[in-house]
Design a protein around this motif. Structure first.
Motif, mmCIF file in Angstrom:
data_model
loop_
_atom_site.group_PDB
_atom_site.id
_atom_site.type_symbol
_atom_site.label_atom_id
_atom_site.label_comp_id
_atom_site.label_asym_id
_atom_site.label_seq_id
_atom_site.Cartn_x
_atom_site.Cartn_y
_atom_site.Cartn_z
ATOM 1 N N SER A 22 0.812 -1.216 0.000
ATOM 2 C CA SER A 22 0.000 0.000 0.000
ATOM 3 C C SER A 22 0.847 1.268 0.000
ATOM 4 C CB SER A 22 -0.960 0.008 1.200
ATOM 5 O OG SER A 22 -0.245 -0.081 2.413
ATOM 6 N N GLY A 23 2.115 1.124 -0.296
ATOM 7 C CA GLY A 23 3.016 2.262 -0.391
ATOM 8 C C GLY A 23 4.239 1.878 -1.196
ATOM 9 N N GLU A 24 5.045 2.845 -1.506
ATOM 10 C CA GLU A 24 6.270 2.581 -2.265
ATOM 11 C C GLU A 24 7.404 2.201 -1.320
ATOM 12 O OE1 GLU A 24 6.451 2.363 -5.583
ATOM 13 O OE2 GLU A 24 4.288 2.703 -5.458
ATOM 14 N N MET A 25 8.332 1.381 -1.796
ATOM 15 C CA MET A 25 9.478 0.979 -0.996
ATOM 16 C C MET A 25 10.412 2.158 -0.766
ATOM 17 S SD MET A 25 12.415 -1.921 -1.711
ATOM 18 C CE MET A 25 11.310 -3.311 -1.621
ATOM 19 N N ASN A 26 10.827 2.324 0.484
ATOM 20 C CA ASN A 26 11.837 3.315 0.819
ATOM 21 C C ASN A 26 13.177 2.750 0.363
ATOM 22 O OD1 ASN A 26 14.031 4.515 2.344
ATOM 23 N ND2 ASN A 26 12.480 5.501 3.602
ATOM 24 N N GLU A 27 13.816 3.395 -0.575
ATOM 25 C CA GLU A 27 15.052 2.876 -1.160
ATOM 26 C C GLU A 27 16.215 2.833 -0.182
ATOM 27 O OE1 GLU A 27 16.010 4.587 -4.937
ATOM 28 O OE2 GLU A 27 13.937 4.393 -5.656
ATOM 29 N N ASP A 28 16.147 3.624 0.895
ATOM 30 C CA ASP A 28 17.226 3.617 1.882
ATOM 31 C C ASP A 28 17.080 2.480 2.890
ATOM 32 O OD1 ASP A 28 18.460 5.905 0.783
ATOM 33 O OD2 ASP A 28 17.120 7.215 1.917
ATOM 34 N N THR A 29 15.851 2.236 3.349
ATOM 35 C CA THR A 29 15.624 1.245 4.403
ATOM 36 C C THR A 29 15.040 -0.064 3.888
ATOM 37 O OG1 THR A 29 13.377 2.002 4.850
ATOM 38 C CG2 THR A 29 15.169 3.091 6.059
ATOM 39 N N GLY A 30 14.439 -0.049 2.709
ATOM 40 C CA GLY A 30 13.772 -1.228 2.177
ATOM 41 C C GLY A 30 12.374 -1.425 2.723
ATOM 42 N N ASP A 31 11.913 -0.520 3.594
ATOM 43 C CA ASP A 31 10.584 -0.634 4.196
ATOM 44 C C ASP A 31 9.485 -0.378 3.177
ATOM 45 O OD1 ASP A 31 11.808 -1.090 6.623
ATOM 46 O OD2 ASP A 31 11.374 0.892 7.452
ATOM 47 N N THR A 32 8.462 -1.259 3.191
ATOM 48 C CA THR A 32 7.294 -1.080 2.338
ATOM 49 C C THR A 32 6.050 -1.323 3.181
ATOM 50 O OG1 THR A 32 8.516 -1.925 0.427
ATOM 51 C CG2 THR A 32 6.122 -1.803 0.222
ATOM 52 N N LEU A 33 5.151 -0.358 3.212
ATOM 53 C CA LEU A 33 3.911 -0.473 3.964
ATOM 54 C C LEU A 33 2.935 -1.369 3.225
ATOM 55 C CD1 LEU A 33 2.372 0.518 6.481
ATOM 56 C CD2 LEU A 33 1.452 2.355 5.046
ATOM 57 N N HIS A 34 2.288 -2.268 3.968
ATOM 58 C CA HIS A 34 1.271 -3.169 3.436
ATOM 59 C C HIS A 34 0.019 -3.040 4.288
ATOM 60 C CE1 HIS A 34 4.815 -4.909 1.580
ATOM 61 N NE2 HIS A 34 4.054 -5.701 0.852
ATOM 62 N N SER A 35 -1.138 -3.343 3.692
ATOM 63 C CA SER A 35 -2.408 -3.323 4.410
ATOM 64 C C SER A 35 -3.151 -4.617 4.151
ATOM 65 C CB SER A 35 -3.282 -2.158 3.935
ATOM 66 O OG SER A 35 -2.661 -0.930 4.196
#
Length: 69
Positions: free
Chosen positions: A29-42
């Motif tokens: 549900s969001g774009e991957m943060n290229e620095d941390t690799g974090d991606t929000l999901h729902s």
């Protein structure tokens, strides 16, 4: 020197079941943060949000034909 090899594969879908409701599947549900690799999901059922690192759900992977997955 190694040459090319070819083999038959089959696609498989990989999903993550919601940790909150235990029924719905998680969807990016969001774009991957290229620095941390974090991606929000729902969760598609309860809306629970969770962050995954360096992975997105659902995704497609491949296994060799006849291999267990």
């Amino acid at each position: 020197m190694m040459g090319e090899i070819k083999r038959a594969v089959q696609p498989i879908e990989i999903n993550y079941i919601c940790d909150n409701c235990q029924h719905g599947m998680m969807k990016k549900s969001g774009e991957m943060n290229e620095d941390t690799g974090d991606t929000l999901h729902s969760c598609v059922i309860c809306g629970h949000q969770q962050t995954f690192q360096w992975v997105e759900y659902p995704r497609i992977d491949y296994v060799g034909e006849g291999e267990n997955f």
